[in-house]
Design an enzyme around this catalytic site. Structure first.
Site, PDB file in Angstrom:
ATOM      1  N   GLY A  10      -1.588  -3.812  -9.819  1.00  0.00           N
ATOM      2  CA  GLY A  10      -2.003  -3.535  -8.455  1.00  0.00           C
ATOM      3  C   GLY A  10      -3.110  -4.477  -8.038  1.00  0.00           C
ATOM      4  CB  CYS A  11      -5.870  -3.921  -5.681  1.00  0.00           C
ATOM      5  SG  CYS A  11      -7.442  -4.607  -5.178  1.00  0.00           S
TER       6      CYS A  11
END
Length: 180
Positions: A10-11
């Site tokens: 993810g981020c």
């Protein structure tokens, strides 16, 4: 001697914050990997057209932290059952992926996936992708949580629960818990 792991969960602001708090981790660098163009920018990667994942390159001391333990932390601090997303971050750039740098890492990654799957009802969709060129992200993405991230509502909503999970599930490995 420093060893390296490249992970996408993810981020990269969120994964960087988690691994900077792990004993044995010497460095964490946010960047891009797995895409089709050289030296991509954040804007290009966020557009979803380059094939890159937001990832982190972790420098760690194998005498303090082995690769398998590092992967167990990775699986426990993101949702490896979400395809091409983490929460509200949607797109292939937010995929869950492991980028092994050698055969030993690939074998240990397969073992870690099996361990993680044993404790989860939904299928893990984390991909195993061969490590190619890792492109460091722009300077303002590095150490993001320690600076701008403390004022970013997204980070304030996402990162503290990840850190709490790390500190609860891996208390002996968390710098904040041991004072390391």
């Amino acid at each position: 001697m420093t060893d390296y792991a490249i992970l996408a969960g993810g981020c990269f602001w969120c994964t960087e914050a988690v691994f900077k708090d792990v004993i044995g981790v010497e460095s964490v660098e946010s960047g891009y990997i797995g895409g089709t163009i050289a030296n991509p920018t954040y804007k290009q990667v966020c557009g979803g057209d380059t094939g890159h994942a937001e990832a982190i390159r972790i420098g760690f001391d194998p005498a303090q932290l082995n690769y398998g333990d590092l992967l167990d932390i990775f699986f426990a601090t993101h949702d490896p059952t979400q395809l091409n997303r983490q929460g509200n971050d949607i797109g292939t750039q937010y995929r869950s992926a492991i980028f092994p740098t050698n055969n030993m890492q690939e074998e240990q990654a397969n073992e870690a996936i099996a361990r993680a799957q044993a404790g989860i009802d939904k299928p893990i969709v984390t991909t195993m992708e061969y490590a190619d060129e890792f492109w460091p992200a722009e300077d303002y993405h590095q150490d993001y949580w320690e600076g701008e991230g403390q004022r970013n509502p997204y980070c304030l909503a996402v990162i503290p629960p990840k850190l709490q999970k790390l500190r609860k599930s891996f208390a002996a490995r968390a710098k904040a818990e041991t004072g390391a």
